[in-house]
Design an enzyme around this catalytic site. Sequence first.
Site, PDB file in Angstrom:
ATOM      1  N   ARG A  35       0.815  -1.223   0.000  1.00 53.85           N
ATOM      2  CA  ARG A  35       0.000   0.000   0.000  1.00 53.85           C
ATOM      3  C   ARG A  35       0.851   1.277   0.000  1.00 53.85           C
ATOM      4  NH1 ARG A  35      -5.069  -0.121   2.442  1.00 53.85           N
ATOM      5  NH2 ARG A  35      -4.318  -1.894   3.644  1.00 53.85           N
ATOM      6  N   ARG A  87     -12.988  -1.516  -1.952  1.00 55.08           N
ATOM      7  CA  ARG A  87     -12.635  -1.191  -0.567  1.00 55.08           C
ATOM      8  C   ARG A  87     -13.759  -0.517   0.230  1.00 55.08           C
ATOM      9  NH1 ARG A  87      -9.043   1.538   1.213  1.00 55.08           N
ATOM     10  NH2 ARG A  87      -8.183   0.039   2.688  1.00 55.08           N
ATOM     11  N   TYR A  94     -14.670  -2.846   3.283  1.00 57.96           N
ATOM     12  CA  TYR A  94     -14.126  -2.457   4.598  1.00 57.96           C
ATOM     13  C   TYR A  94     -14.737  -1.172   5.126  1.00 57.96           C
ATOM     14  CZ  TYR A  94     -10.325  -5.157   2.400  1.00 57.96           C
ATOM     15  OH  TYR A  94      -9.587  -6.086   1.723  1.00 57.96           O
ATOM     16  N   CYS A 106     -26.316  -3.476  -8.837  1.00 59.85           N
ATOM     17  CA  CYS A 106     -27.550  -3.761  -8.100  1.00 59.85           C
ATOM     18  C   CYS A 106     -27.279  -4.290  -6.707  1.00 59.85           C
ATOM     19  CB  CYS A 106     -28.386  -4.748  -8.894  1.00 59.85           C
ATOM     20  SG  CYS A 106     -28.628  -4.182 -10.568  1.00 59.85           S
ATOM     21  N   GLU A 107     -26.718  -3.472  -5.856  1.00 58.32           N
ATOM     22  CA  GLU A 107     -26.453  -3.821  -4.456  1.00 58.32           C
ATOM     23  C   GLU A 107     -26.461  -2.529  -3.665  1.00 58.32           C
ATOM     24  OE1 GLU A 107     -24.552  -6.721  -2.907  1.00 58.32           O
ATOM     25  OE2 GLU A 107     -24.078  -7.856  -4.726  1.00 58.32           O
ATOM     26  N   TYR A 153      -4.762  -2.028  -3.875  1.00 57.44           N
ATOM     27  CA  TYR A 153      -5.947  -2.860  -3.633  1.00 57.44           C
ATOM     28  C   TYR A 153      -7.190  -2.269  -4.304  1.00 57.44           C
ATOM     29  CZ  TYR A 153      -2.608  -4.546  -0.181  1.00 57.44           C
ATOM     30  OH  TYR A 153      -1.466  -5.028   0.412  1.00 57.44           O
TER      31      TYR A 153
HETATM   32  N1  LLP Z   1       3.353  -9.037   3.147  1.00 55.34           N
HETATM   33  C1  LLP Z   1       2.368  -9.916   3.404  1.00 55.34           C
HETATM   34  C2  LLP Z   1       2.696 -11.266   3.829  1.00 55.34           C
HETATM   35  C3  LLP Z   1       1.023  -9.504   3.289  1.00 55.34           C
HETATM   36  O1  LLP Z   1       0.049 -10.352   3.561  1.00 55.34           O
HETATM   37  C4  LLP Z   1       0.723  -8.171   2.868  1.00 55.34           C
HETATM   38  C5  LLP Z   1      -0.662  -7.721   2.716  1.00 55.34           C
HETATM   39  C6  LLP Z   1       1.805  -7.311   2.586  1.00 55.34           C
HETATM   40  C7  LLP Z   1       3.103  -7.778   2.740  1.00 55.34           C
HETATM   41  C8  LLP Z   1       1.597  -5.903   2.129  1.00 55.34           C
HETATM   42  O2  LLP Z   1       0.986  -5.138   3.111  1.00 55.34           O
HETATM   43  P1  LLP Z   1       0.804  -3.548   2.908  1.00 55.34           P
HETATM   44  O3  LLP Z   1       2.186  -2.915   2.913  1.00 55.34           O
HETATM   45  O4  LLP Z   1       0.127  -3.335   1.619  1.00 55.34           O
HETATM   46  O5  LLP Z   1      -0.005  -3.125   4.069  1.00 55.34           O
HETATM   47  N2  LLP Z   1      -7.073  -5.567   0.711  1.00 55.34           N
HETATM   48  C9  LLP Z   1      -6.753  -4.885   1.944  1.00 55.34           C
HETATM   49  C10 LLP Z   1      -5.317  -5.096   2.355  1.00 55.34           C
HETATM   50  C11 LLP Z   1      -4.907  -6.557   2.465  1.00 55.34           C
HETATM   51  C12 LLP Z   1      -3.468  -6.749   2.850  1.00 55.34           C
HETATM   52  C13 LLP Z   1      -3.064  -8.160   2.688  1.00 55.34           C
HETATM   53  N3  LLP Z   1      -1.681  -8.440   2.953  1.00 55.34           N
HETATM   54  C14 LLP Z   1      -7.099  -3.415   1.776  1.00 55.34           C
HETATM   55  O6  LLP Z   1      -7.575  -3.013   0.708  1.00 55.34           O
HETATM   56  O7  LLP Z   1      -6.948  -2.630   2.714  1.00 55.34           O
END
Ligand code: LLP
Length: 417
Positions: free
Chosen positions: A276, A312, A316, A345-346, A373
């Site tokens: 992210r 998202r 969430y 349609c939701e 994401y």
């Molecule tokens: N490493 C592992 C093992 C992970 O599972 C994840 C994210 C990352 C790194 C990267 O994390 P970040 O730096 O992006 O926080 N779909 C959700 C977020 C799911 C994160 C899953 N794992 C959202 O839209 O907020």
Amino acid sequence: MSLIQISNDVAHIEAVPLADIAARFGTPCYVYSRRALTAAFEAYRAALAGRSARICYAVKANSNLAILNVFAKLGAGFDIVSGGELARVIAADGDPGKIVFSGVGKSREEMRQALTAGIYCFNIESASELEHLNTLAGEMGKRAPIALRVNPDVDPKTHPYISTGLKSAKFGVPFETAVELYRRAHDLPHLEIRGIACHIGSQLLDPQPAADAAAKVIGLVDRLGVEGIQFAHIDLGGGMGIRYRDEAALPTADYLAPMLDQLKGRTEMLLVEPGRSLVGNAGLLLTRVEILKHGEEKNFAVVDAAMNDLARPALYDAFHEIRKVGAGKTAGAEALRYEIVGPICESGDFLGHDRELALAEGDLLAILSAGAYGMAMSSNYNTRPRVAEVMVDDTTPHLIRRRETVAELFAGEALLP
Ligand code: LLP
């Protein structure tokens, strides 16, 4: 720096007006800035300067080949979670020798592909997986490089759907059993211990949980060192939060500082797996207002993007800032509070609640902080083709993924004879 820059009253990404992108590539479309991607990566590089470190971009956040290639050119490694992501990294010219492979359920076939590609490390998440990988590597006449992903049981203080480091999570191996599993890995003939990994959650704003996790991991490394089990690297995962609304998101160096303090004087290579924080604020979703609908209780702006394009908010209840691009036809229009919704349609198909905007049909809106994401989690729900993606590089907008066609959506389907 904000992704959208206003010059001469016109909203730009880098030197390209957003309205030009909409006119040329259509809406909805995701738009990214190469400069912003690079700046986010360089902030990590600067924060980690002076120590042995590797930035492994978490591909799941946005897996477009052009984005992977931008990071590959900057020297990034990659954190992958599937054979599909492995294929993408290779197609984008990423170095397989800098890949870590995370995930609780790697299939035999995916393990085989990764061993063949020569990835840097498998992050192992269970006793079973350790045995499977050892057997497979033996059959292939190889030694598989591994780290155990340990679960440090710290509370990352984030949304429950994206916290992963608590005891109750499905991720990682329990801290207490890690010692035993490392001994087992040490004895298995077709495995080579490279490191240790942990990742406690995503969108973390407080740097302390990550530092606490680091301290716990280091304790384990030292304990195993006494037994002669050595580690080439320590992988502390991703998770750094970004600003979506008014969150006090820290600059990269400040977020990493408490964690780096824990690692002072240590020689193991540090791996981080940011997703992210590298792409989130480097991208937006450009959409057009189709219909304005004034209900008894609420005003609705129905836009051409929907929950299938950006899940998202629906998933969430996430907040994404929504801005009008340019004056549009609305110069002088009255600002009202709008529900910004898609055509799906939701009732959950919303992109923003209660946003004060002066709108007319046909106006362009930018949904911000959508680089991470966003496209990666999009779907074809309601048989909606996935949208185009554009990357701006200075004065040039490049189409990095063309819009899908409806015919492509059912090309793999068949009627009964
Ligand atoms: N490493 C592992 C093992 C992970 O599972 C994840 C994210 C990352 C790194 C990267 O994390 P970040 O730096 O992006 O926080 N779909 C959700 C977020 C799911 C994160 C899953 N794992 C959202 O839209 O907020």
